[in-house]
Design a protein around this motif. Structure first.
Motif, short mmCIF file in Angstrom:
data_model
loop_
_atom_site.label_atom_id
_atom_site.label_comp_id
_atom_site.label_asym_id
_atom_site.label_seq_id
_atom_site.Cartn_x
_atom_site.Cartn_y
_atom_site.Cartn_z
N HIS A 127 11.43 -32.87 -28.37
CA HIS A 127 11.90 -33.54 -27.16
C HIS A 127 11.67 -32.68 -25.92
N ALA A 128 11.81 -31.38 -26.06
CA ALA A 128 11.54 -30.49 -24.93
C ALA A 128 10.05 -30.51 -24.58
N ILE A 129 9.20 -30.55 -25.59
CA ILE A 129 7.75 -30.61 -25.35
C ILE A 129 7.39 -31.91 -24.64
N ILE A 130 7.94 -33.02 -25.11
CA ILE A 130 7.67 -34.33 -24.49
C ILE A 130 8.16 -34.34 -23.04
N GLU A 131 9.36 -33.80 -22.82
CA GLU A 131 9.89 -33.78 -21.45
C GLU A 131 9.01 -32.97 -20.51
N GLY A 132 8.31 -31.97 -21.06
CA GLY A 132 7.43 -31.15 -20.26
C GLY A 132 6.11 -31.82 -19.91
N GLU A 133 5.82 -32.92 -20.56
CA GLU A 133 4.59 -33.67 -20.30
C GLU A 133 4.83 -34.68 -19.18
N GLU A 134 3.83 -34.91 -18.41
CA GLU A 134 3.93 -35.94 -17.38
C GLU A 134 3.25 -37.21 -17.90
N LEU A 135 4.00 -37.95 -18.70
CA LEU A 135 3.46 -39.15 -19.32
C LEU A 135 3.59 -40.34 -18.38
N SER A 136 2.51 -41.08 -18.19
CA SER A 136 2.57 -42.27 -17.34
C SER A 136 3.31 -43.40 -18.06
N THR A 137 3.30 -43.38 -19.39
CA THR A 137 4.02 -44.36 -20.21
C THR A 137 4.91 -43.58 -21.17
N PRO A 138 6.19 -43.93 -21.27
CA PRO A 138 7.05 -43.25 -22.24
C PRO A 138 6.48 -43.37 -23.65
N LEU A 139 6.64 -42.35 -24.44
CA LEU A 139 6.06 -42.30 -25.78
C LEU A 139 6.44 -43.53 -26.62
N HIS A 140 7.69 -43.93 -26.59
CA HIS A 140 8.12 -45.06 -27.42
C HIS A 140 7.53 -46.40 -26.96
N GLN A 147 0.52 -43.20 -29.75
CA GLN A 147 1.62 -42.35 -30.21
C GLN A 147 1.12 -41.29 -31.18
N VAL A 148 0.40 -41.72 -32.19
CA VAL A 148 -0.08 -40.79 -33.22
C VAL A 148 -1.02 -39.75 -32.60
N LEU A 149 -1.92 -40.21 -31.74
CA LEU A 149 -2.84 -39.29 -31.07
C LEU A 149 -2.10 -38.27 -30.22
N LEU A 150 -1.12 -38.71 -29.45
CA LEU A 150 -0.37 -37.79 -28.59
C LEU A 150 0.43 -36.79 -29.41
N ILE A 151 1.05 -37.24 -30.48
CA ILE A 151 1.82 -36.34 -31.34
C ILE A 151 0.90 -35.26 -31.92
N LEU A 152 -0.28 -35.66 -32.40
CA LEU A 152 -1.25 -34.68 -32.91
C LEU A 152 -1.74 -33.74 -31.80
N GLN A 153 -2.03 -34.31 -30.64
CA GLN A 153 -2.53 -33.50 -29.52
C GLN A 153 -1.49 -32.48 -29.07
N LEU A 154 -0.24 -32.88 -28.98
CA LEU A 154 0.81 -31.95 -28.57
C LEU A 154 0.99 -30.84 -29.61
N ALA A 155 0.87 -31.20 -30.88
CA ALA A 155 0.95 -30.18 -31.94
C ALA A 155 -0.20 -29.19 -31.81
N ALA A 156 -1.40 -29.69 -31.54
CA ALA A 156 -2.56 -28.82 -31.36
C ALA A 156 -2.40 -27.95 -30.12
N ASP A 157 -1.97 -28.57 -29.01
CA ASP A 157 -1.80 -27.83 -27.75
C ASP A 157 -0.77 -26.70 -27.88
N ASN A 158 0.19 -26.88 -28.78
CA ASN A 158 1.24 -25.89 -28.98
C ASN A 158 0.97 -24.99 -30.19
N ASN A 159 -0.29 -25.02 -30.66
CA ASN A 159 -0.74 -24.16 -31.78
C ASN A 159 0.14 -24.31 -33.03
N LEU A 160 0.49 -25.55 -33.35
CA LEU A 160 1.35 -25.82 -34.51
C LEU A 160 0.57 -26.31 -35.72
N LEU A 161 -0.71 -26.57 -35.55
CA LEU A 161 -1.53 -27.10 -36.64
C LEU A 161 -2.34 -25.99 -37.28
#
Length: 165
Positions: A127-140, A147-161
């Motif tokens: 939730h903190a990671i999502i809040e830090g993003e400037e999303l033009s459309t809320p994730l939900h 959704q799936v692409l953004l979740i994967l991208q955020l994981a990659a951007d945060n070196n979690l994969l």
């Protein structure tokens, strides 16, 4: 070899009273995103119609471009070699996954848990990671593939994969 977590999203026949899926989107262990329309089982249609949805999926589209639950189940059983998949809203996705397995009188071969839980296991707050993003459309409100692409991208951007090379 390491593999990526599997993230899943779905659209149900109804936002108010979801009984069965009309669309699934998921990532696989290689990070590929797949999406499939679901042809409604006759028993599902006896229980509830397909109502207007955010993705504008009609019953006609399902019959023209969709796949039978059995075909989806076969693909999942061969591809999703895991005990857990992760969804933005697992309480909504889990019954839809169960509906696919129920067509063949089977229990799901994997559990649907929260994306937040996976991020927490990685030591991060989703939730903190999502809040830090400037999303033009809320994730939900995004489409399942977004959704799936953004979740994967955020994981990659945060070196979690894991590194797949």
């Amino acid at each position: 070899m390491s593999s990526l977590p599997i993230f899943i999203a779905a659209v149900a026949n109804s936002a108010d009273d979801p009984i069965y899926p009309v669309l699934f989107t998921w990532s696989n262990h290689d990070g590929e995103i797949k999406e499939v329309l679901v042809i409604p089982d006759d028993e599902w249609l006896e229980q509830a119609p397909i109502e207007p949805n955010a993705q504008h999926i009609s019953e006609q589209q399902l019959y023209e471009f969709g796949h039978e639950a059995q075909d989806i189940l076969t693909e999942w059983l061969s591809e999703l070699d895991t005990d857990v998949v992760y969804a933005l809203e697992p309480e909504q996705v889990s019954p839809l996954v169960e509906a696919i397995f129920a067509v063949k009188h089977q229990d799901p071969s994997f559990e649907v848990r929260s994306v937040s839980e996976w991020y927490q296991l990685q030591g991060e707050n989703f939730h903190a990671i999502i809040e830090g993003e400037e999303l033009s459309t809320p994730l939900h409100l995004m489409s399942p593939d977004e959704q799936v692409l953004l979740i994967l991208q955020l994981a990659a951007d945060n070196n979690l994969l894991p590194d797949l090379t």
